[in-house]
Every structure is written in structure tokens, then in C-alpha cells.
Design a protein around this motif. Structure first.
Motif, PDB file in Angstrom:
ATOM      1  N   LEU A 113       0.821  -1.208   0.000  1.00 43.38           N
ATOM      2  CA  LEU A 113       0.000   0.000   0.000  1.00 43.38           C
ATOM      3  C   LEU A 113       0.862   1.267   0.000  1.00 43.38           C
ATOM      4  O   LEU A 113       0.565   2.241  -0.697  1.00 43.38           O
ATOM      5  CB  LEU A 113      -0.952   0.002   1.207  1.00 43.38           C
ATOM      6  N   ILE A 116       1.860   2.250  -3.411  1.00 43.26           N
ATOM      7  CA  ILE A 116       0.750   2.905  -4.122  1.00 43.26           C
ATOM      8  C   ILE A 116       0.643   4.363  -3.686  1.00 43.26           C
ATOM      9  O   ILE A 116       0.552   5.275  -4.511  1.00 43.26           O
ATOM     10  CB  ILE A 116      -0.584   2.156  -3.845  1.00 43.26           C
ATOM     11  N   GLU A 117       0.690   4.583  -2.382  1.00 45.38           N
ATOM     12  CA  GLU A 117       0.578   5.959  -1.864  1.00 45.38           C
ATOM     13  C   GLU A 117       1.729   6.828  -2.363  1.00 45.38           C
ATOM     14  O   GLU A 117       1.541   8.001  -2.710  1.00 45.38           O
ATOM     15  CB  GLU A 117       0.540   5.940  -0.330  1.00 45.38           C
ATOM     16  N   GLU A 120       1.082   7.656  -5.984  1.00 46.40           N
ATOM     17  CA  GLU A 120       0.013   8.657  -6.078  1.00 46.40           C
ATOM     18  C   GLU A 120       0.573  10.056  -5.834  1.00 46.40           C
ATOM     19  O   GLU A 120       0.232  11.016  -6.533  1.00 46.40           O
ATOM     20  CB  GLU A 120      -1.103   8.340  -5.067  1.00 46.40           C
ATOM     21  N   ILE A 150      -2.946   1.830 -10.222  1.00 47.12           N
ATOM     22  CA  ILE A 150      -3.505   2.416  -9.000  1.00 47.12           C
ATOM     23  C   ILE A 150      -5.035   2.382  -9.045  1.00 47.12           C
ATOM     24  O   ILE A 150      -5.700   2.024  -8.069  1.00 47.12           O
ATOM     25  CB  ILE A 150      -3.004   3.872  -8.813  1.00 47.12           C
ATOM     26  N   GLU A 151      -5.581   2.736 -10.208  1.00 49.04           N
ATOM     27  CA  GLU A 151      -7.035   2.759 -10.353  1.00 49.04           C
ATOM     28  C   GLU A 151      -7.626   1.370 -10.081  1.00 49.04           C
ATOM     29  O   GLU A 151      -8.591   1.228  -9.320  1.00 49.04           O
ATOM     30  CB  GLU A 151      -7.376   3.236 -11.780  1.00 49.04           C
ATOM     31  N   ARG A 152      -6.997   0.353 -10.657  1.00 49.62           N
ATOM     32  CA  ARG A 152      -7.463  -1.019 -10.460  1.00 49.62           C
ATOM     33  C   ARG A 152      -7.234  -1.483  -9.016  1.00 49.62           C
ATOM     34  O   ARG A 152      -8.064  -2.190  -8.428  1.00 49.62           O
ATOM     35  CB  ARG A 152      -6.743  -1.976 -11.421  1.00 49.62           C
ATOM     36  N   TYR A 153      -6.098  -1.122  -8.466  1.00 46.77           N
ATOM     37  CA  TYR A 153      -5.744  -1.514  -7.097  1.00 46.77           C
ATOM     38  C   TYR A 153      -6.761  -0.922  -6.113  1.00 46.77           C
ATOM     39  O   TYR A 153      -7.222  -1.584  -5.186  1.00 46.77           O
ATOM     40  CB  TYR A 153      -4.341  -1.001  -6.773  1.00 46.77           C
ATOM     41  N   ARG A 154      -7.123   0.344  -6.357  1.00 40.23           N
ATOM     42  CA  ARG A 154      -8.030   1.043  -5.448  1.00 40.23           C
ATOM     43  C   ARG A 154      -9.474   0.622  -5.640  1.00 40.23           C
ATOM     44  O   ARG A 154     -10.231   0.517  -4.682  1.00 40.23           O
ATOM     45  CB  ARG A 154      -7.931   2.561  -5.672  1.00 40.23           C
ATOM     46  N   ASN A 155      -9.876   0.409  -6.907  1.00 39.13           N
ATOM     47  CA  ASN A 155     -11.306   0.245  -7.195  1.00 39.13           C
ATOM     48  C   ASN A 155     -11.720  -1.127  -7.698  1.00 39.13           C
ATOM     49  O   ASN A 155     -12.873  -1.350  -8.011  1.00 39.13           O
ATOM     50  CB  ASN A 155     -11.747   1.298  -8.221  1.00 39.13           C
ATOM     51  N   LYS A 159      -8.534  -8.546  -7.428  1.00 36.77           N
ATOM     52  CA  LYS A 159      -7.315  -8.305  -6.672  1.00 36.77           C
ATOM     53  C   LYS A 159      -6.064  -8.651  -7.487  1.00 36.77           C
ATOM     54  O   LYS A 159      -5.019  -8.989  -6.938  1.00 36.77           O
ATOM     55  CB  LYS A 159      -7.330  -9.093  -5.355  1.00 36.77           C
TER      56      LYS A 159
END
Lengths: 194, 194
Positions: A113, A116-117, A120, A150-155, A159
Motif C-alpha cells: 500500500l 501505491i501511496e 500517487e 492504481i485505479e485497479r488496485y483502489r477500485n 485483486k
């Protein structure tokens, strides 16, 4: 061979030149990290860009000064960012390299995570951010924009990313003698051509 | 306290939040590296920029897996680049921080040739490169463009920069509660205002 707690092979961060030189034995395809590091050295020496690997953070507990500052107790820490960053044509470049033994998908469990952050944040500040993903058993390496992952990971919805999705949304990175991975060709294509 | 072979204090690369928060005890002015790291955390959390310190490279000789991958023999390596890099307004930022106990000059002996070479590369690729220099005994910190330092380092006439020269060519970095060192104000002034 030295390994991280999770089993991955540890490489000392600053090694001798490892890209292929005339007369040297072939050393391609050792692993993704080796290939990227060697490519970065070649790109640096050819004055294409300056991309470096962040050294592995290590927490030092004890140092023996009687032996000339020899570290006698320490442990691995997790990188709080990604592994690679640098500059190309004035732009900031930041990426993470991952490999998978799966033939069908890239599981998000491979991504932390905090990575990802970090990516971003890089995107918010106008940097170029991507992943380099290797399907080991297919011997294929893809470069894919971080925004998409990121878009896929978040939304979701899943998985993981399917191999087909990565093939469609990413760019296949060509292997060569030097650099071993021509990933800056893919960077040029995605971010600098119009 | 853990020290490098050259006597400087070693800091583990990834520490807890160290910038000043309401209610926390004041911890300003510990040393230049602490101040920059704390400022970088604050800048990151305020979404101003993403600048990180490269972890200290360590060469690992032996790991004891019976204790959960505890490193039992290792030694410090020299950073082959500078200590800090990151992104601000899409541009690549790279710098080295140095302090001196001299009141009159900054000796070039403090800078490694490979750091100069790295910064020359960064400049060739359109990055922003500078030094942050602290005159400890005056409690003054200056930000000065790398081009100027490199020119003097390469061509002389002296093996140091005088305090007056740094004061004239650099920008005094203001201290505050948060960030402890407002060095991005100096970056904005030198590289982004016209």
C-alpha cells in the motif's frame, strides 16, 4: 547467497559494472533487478538518463569499531517508497519492478500500500510513474503506467490484473545485449511522443 | 550512538515522524540531516513535494537465518550519488547536504568527486541540482546552485568557497517550526520564479 526475510535474493546496492561489455561473459537474464540495474548503468554511461536504485534500508543495531566500523547486528527494513527513481529529459521518473511466476495474472498482493501511496504522490507532483512487471515463466517484461494500476488496485473489481490486460494496456519491453531491458524506449513512447 | 567510519553520526533511514507536532517536544536544530529529513516529511504530508533520502548503502556479508534474517556481518559503503532526490512541480530535484565547522569557508574536501559527477549528469538531463551547506557555528544554512559549485570545484582557483561567496551566490534558508528548514522556498525562488 544472501536472502531477504521473504526469500528474495539480496543484492548489494552498489556493484561493479554489470552490463555486457565486449569480451565479458554473457550474464543476461539473471533476474529482473539485475537486468534493470545493468540497464541503468548502461543508460547512465550512454548519457540517456540517470536512474538509480534506492539502496535497501537497513536498521543498524550494533557496530564494532574495533574492526573498523564493522556492523555486527542489523536487520532489513521495508522500503517506504519504490525501488527506482531518477531523471530523463528534465522529468522525474519513479517506478517499481515486480515479477510473478503466474502465467495468467499479476496479483496485487505483490504491491505494498505504501508504494501505491508514494506513486500517487509522485503523480500529483507531475512525475512520471510506472511499474515494470515480469512474467518470469513467459520471459516477458511489460511497462505499464502507474495510473492504470492504481485505479485497479483502489477500485477493483479484482485483486489482480490479468496477463491479457497488462499486454493490452502496457508496452512489451524489448530485451537486447545493451541495455538488457530497453525500458526507456517504452518510457519515450508512452510519455514523450505525441 | 552509531557512527560511520568517518565519525559522522549514523541515522537509520526510515524513522518515525520527526517534524514538530502540537504537543510534541521541540526537537529543532539536532543536526542538518535531521532537519532536512523532518522538513521532507512535513513537505510530503503538506503535499508540497516528494523528496526522500536515499538509504545508506550497506554491503552485507553474513545473515543469520536462524534468527529471522538478522544481519551479523556487514559494512558501510559510500553513497555513489547524492543523499537526496525527488520531484517538485514535475521537475527532478537532486541535492547533497553538507555542514562545516569552519566560520570562513566551505572546503571542497567535503565533496566527493563521484557526487560532482552525479550532479553534472543530473544537470545534463535537465534536473535541478544544488547543495545545502550549513555553517554550524554561525547556525546559518545556505542553498546554492550546483552549477556554481561544480565550476569552482573543477576550475578553482581555490580548494574552498569563502563564506562571503556562499552568502552572495546562495540563498539563506530560513528556519521555522514547520518545516524546520524552508529550503523549498529557496528552490522556488531560484528555479521557479521569473
Amino acid at each position: 547467497m544472501i536472502r531477504y526475510p521473504d526469500g528474495r535474493e539480496y543484492k548489494n546496492s552498489q556493484t561493479k559494472k554489470t552490463y555486457n561489455k565486449k569480451g565479458s561473459e554473457a550474464n543476461r537474464g539473471m533476474n529482473l533487478e539485475d537486468d534493470i540495474n545493468a540497464s541503468n548503468e548502461w543508460y547512465r554511461d550512454q548519457d540517456v538518463c540517470v536512474i538509480t536504485k534506492r539502496p535497501t534500508p537497513i536498521n543498524i543495531v550494533k557496530v564494532d569499531y574495533s574492526k573498523g566500523a564493522r556492523i555486527t547486528d542489523a536487520y532489513f527494513e521495508k522500503q517506504s517508497t519504490t525501488d527506482y527513481n531518477g531523471v530523463y529529459k528534465g522529468r522525474y521518473i519513479d517506478f517499481e519492478a515486480k515479477n510473478t511466476k503466474s502465467r495468467t495474472s499479476f496479483p496485487f498482493a505483490n504491491i505494498e500500500l505504501h508504494q501505491i501511496e508514494h506513486l500517487e504522490r509522485v503523480l500529483r507532483h507531475g512525475g512520471i510513474a510506472f511499474f515494470i512487471i515480469e512474467f518470469e515463466l513467459k520471459d516477458e517484461v511489460y511497462l505499464i503506467d502507474a495510473k492504470y494500476i492504481i485505479e485497479r488496485y483502489r477500485n477493483g473489481p479484482k485483486k489482480s490484473l490479468s496477463y491479457e490486460e497488462i499486454k493490452e494496456k502496457g508496452i512489451l519491453v524489448e530485451r537486447s545485449y545493451n541495455p538488457r531491458l530497453k525500458y526507456m524506449d517504452a518510457v519515450e513512447k508512452i510519455y514523450f511522443s505525441e
